[in-house]
Design a protein around this motif. Sequence first.
Motif, mmCIF file in Angstrom:
data_model
loop_
_atom_site.group_PDB
_atom_site.id
_atom_site.type_symbol
_atom_site.label_atom_id
_atom_site.label_comp_id
_atom_site.label_asym_id
_atom_site.label_seq_id
_atom_site.Cartn_x
_atom_site.Cartn_y
_atom_site.Cartn_z
ATOM 1 N N ASP A 292 0.838 -1.191 0.000
ATOM 2 C CA ASP A 292 0.000 0.000 0.000
ATOM 3 C C ASP A 292 0.882 1.253 0.000
ATOM 4 O OD1 ASP A 292 -1.927 1.931 0.246
ATOM 5 O OD2 ASP A 292 -2.444 1.457 2.328
ATOM 6 N N ILE A 293 1.022 1.864 -1.166
ATOM 7 C CA ILE A 293 1.886 3.041 -1.278
ATOM 8 C C ILE A 293 1.086 4.346 -1.200
ATOM 9 C CG2 ILE A 293 3.584 1.778 -2.644
ATOM 10 C CD1 ILE A 293 2.499 3.183 -5.131
ATOM 11 N N SER A 294 -0.188 4.239 -0.889
ATOM 12 C CA SER A 294 -1.050 5.427 -0.889
ATOM 13 C C SER A 294 -0.644 6.447 0.171
ATOM 14 C CB SER A 294 -2.510 5.023 -0.675
ATOM 15 O OG SER A 294 -2.686 4.404 0.600
ATOM 16 N N LYS A 295 0.038 5.997 1.210
ATOM 17 C CA LYS A 295 0.423 6.912 2.287
ATOM 18 C C LYS A 295 1.834 7.474 2.114
ATOM 19 C CE LYS A 295 -2.612 4.830 5.769
ATOM 20 N NZ LYS A 295 -3.289 3.930 4.843
ATOM 21 N N GLU A 296 2.475 7.179 0.988
ATOM 22 C CA GLU A 296 3.789 7.768 0.729
ATOM 23 C C GLU A 296 3.636 9.281 0.548
ATOM 24 O OE1 GLU A 296 6.853 6.592 0.577
ATOM 25 O OE2 GLU A 296 6.399 4.462 0.886
ATOM 26 N N PRO A 297 4.548 10.082 1.095
ATOM 27 C CA PRO A 297 4.448 11.537 0.950
ATOM 28 C C PRO A 297 4.648 11.983 -0.500
ATOM 29 C CG PRO A 297 6.513 10.910 2.003
ATOM 30 C CD PRO A 297 5.697 9.662 1.915
ATOM 31 N N GLU A 298 4.142 13.141 -0.808
ATOM 32 C CA GLU A 298 4.178 13.632 -2.185
ATOM 33 C C GLU A 298 5.604 13.814 -2.688
ATOM 34 O OE1 GLU A 298 2.292 14.390 -5.692
ATOM 35 O OE2 GLU A 298 1.395 13.751 -3.780
ATOM 36 N N TYR A 299 6.530 14.181 -1.795
ATOM 37 C CA TYR A 299 7.908 14.387 -2.269
ATOM 38 C C TYR A 299 8.548 13.089 -2.758
ATOM 39 C CZ TYR A 299 10.378 12.373 1.790
ATOM 40 O OH TYR A 299 10.890 11.514 2.731
ATOM 41 N N ILE A 300 8.086 11.957 -2.241
ATOM 42 C CA ILE A 300 8.582 10.667 -2.716
ATOM 43 C C ILE A 300 8.092 10.405 -4.133
ATOM 44 C CG2 ILE A 300 8.377 8.163 -2.419
ATOM 45 C CD1 ILE A 300 10.391 9.342 -0.567
ATOM 46 N N TYR A 301 6.811 10.677 -4.380
ATOM 47 C CA TYR A 301 6.296 10.536 -5.743
ATOM 48 C C TYR A 301 7.032 11.466 -6.702
ATOM 49 C CZ TYR A 301 2.326 7.901 -3.850
ATOM 50 O OH TYR A 301 1.544 6.954 -3.242
ATOM 51 N N ASN A 302 7.327 12.672 -6.272
ATOM 52 C CA ASN A 302 8.069 13.609 -7.120
ATOM 53 C C ASN A 302 9.472 13.081 -7.404
ATOM 54 O OD1 ASN A 302 5.886 15.366 -7.134
ATOM 55 N ND2 ASN A 302 6.637 16.549 -5.376
ATOM 56 N N MET A 303 10.065 12.436 -6.409
ATOM 57 C CA MET A 303 11.406 11.893 -6.584
ATOM 58 C C MET A 303 11.424 10.760 -7.612
ATOM 59 S SD MET A 303 13.907 10.048 -3.782
ATOM 60 C CE MET A 303 13.872 11.453 -2.668
ATOM 61 N N TYR A 304 10.473 9.834 -7.499
ATOM 62 C CA TYR A 304 10.420 8.674 -8.394
ATOM 63 C C TYR A 304 9.767 8.995 -9.739
ATOM 64 C CZ TYR A 304 11.939 5.371 -4.776
ATOM 65 O OH TYR A 304 12.664 4.672 -3.833
ATOM 66 N N GLY A 305 9.023 10.081 -9.812
ATOM 67 C CA GLY A 305 8.366 10.453 -11.048
ATOM 68 C C GLY A 305 6.885 10.129 -11.045
ATOM 69 N N GLU A 306 6.150 10.759 -11.934
ATOM 70 C CA GLU A 306 4.697 10.614 -11.991
ATOM 71 C C GLU A 306 4.269 9.164 -12.212
ATOM 72 O OE1 GLU A 306 0.976 12.193 -11.443
ATOM 73 O OE2 GLU A 306 2.916 13.210 -11.243
ATOM 74 N N GLU A 307 5.097 8.393 -12.932
ATOM 75 C CA GLU A 307 4.755 6.993 -13.208
ATOM 76 C C GLU A 307 4.672 6.159 -11.932
ATOM 77 O OE1 GLU A 307 4.704 4.965 -16.542
ATOM 78 O OE2 GLU A 307 3.691 6.892 -16.794
ATOM 79 N N SER A 308 5.301 6.628 -10.859
ATOM 80 C CA SER A 308 5.304 5.843 -9.613
ATOM 81 C C SER A 308 3.917 5.737 -9.002
ATOM 82 C CB SER A 308 6.273 6.461 -8.601
ATOM 83 O OG SER A 308 5.876 7.770 -8.244
#
Length: 393
Positions: A292-308
Amino acid sequence: MCNHHHHEQVASQMNRREFLTRTSLAGVGLAALSSLLPQSVLGDTNPKPVLPHFAPKAKRIIYLFQSGGPSQLELFEYKPKLQQLFGQELPASIRGNQRLTGMTSNQKSFPLAMGKFEFAQHGKSRAWVSELLPHTAKIVDELCFIKSMHTEAINHDPAVTFVQTGSQQAGRPSFGSWLSYGLGSENQNLPAFVVLLSRAREGDQPLYAKLWGNGFLPSEHQGVIFKSGDNPVYYLNNPGGMDKVSRRRMLDHLAKLHQAQVKNVLDDEINSRISQYEMAYRMQSSVPATLDISKEPEYIYNMYGEESKKPGTFAANCLLARRLIEKDVRFVQLYHQGWDQHGNLPNDIKLMAKSVDQASAALIKDLKQRGLLDETLVIWGGNLVELTTRKAS
């Protein structure tokens, strides 16, 4: 009389192969034990400590396998001389006695080709990296470029099989299976060896279970595929009409039947099946929370990219790999398909490089900021090119 005769038949099933397997494993086990025991216990009056030439660091591995063969001339191998030799015939001294593939067996000429993209040096190491990998270029000092690996395989399938199992022939244990068998698991609620699949384009070389298979090792050491979606592991959820209590009761009775069977047929694979059933039961609660990656912070998604944010993509799988490593999974294998390019390499490799560049670099940075990079070996490679992280290697 019939039942008695049946039991005699079952008990006699320890055939020659089973006997040799058990006795040979016992011999190997005793040899391994003798290497672990202090020499004084074995009667050596002049003990000599056996230590590696440097202290091992890596406890876990993430293998980002780029299936199909990334073109090293477009990514990491800067070959300016090829620009001068472009179109000239490949020297016989280079080709030697190499076999030809079916695609090139009728060719009479083998002109030299050059890379199509710009290269530059980066970091303190001054490593050459193509313009196709701008994010990777920023972390080159964390990487070790291995340019000495090769295989005699001339086609994709035997080459991939060789890289994953050490043999071009199917049937041997895979890399992750050996680690699971030799080092065991650090988390009893998750498999020691997890496989994640992704692709960036259609029409590439297929992948087979033999690449993450256990070969002749007990089946509990084979890779477990985690898929995207609501049911990430096949047959993990309880069937309709069965609750957790009923499932527990069924597994307890099944274990008793299996243990009785082991006494009769002396087959260790039965114990492996029991272990797998128990692991599946424990995974029912551990897997959903881990994936469940839904609780990952937004900066992590920005780091890995939109595809993450898209389950099943390479970027999302890199993020899952970090989460699995945090849970002490021993070996995480990512297979990313799409690197088999022949007729349209310049365009296709742009797509493939873009699909992996940001997430691969983000994984390294993410592990480092969490203090996990020192104990985690990250390998990025395919049929033709290999990279690995420096610190844990």
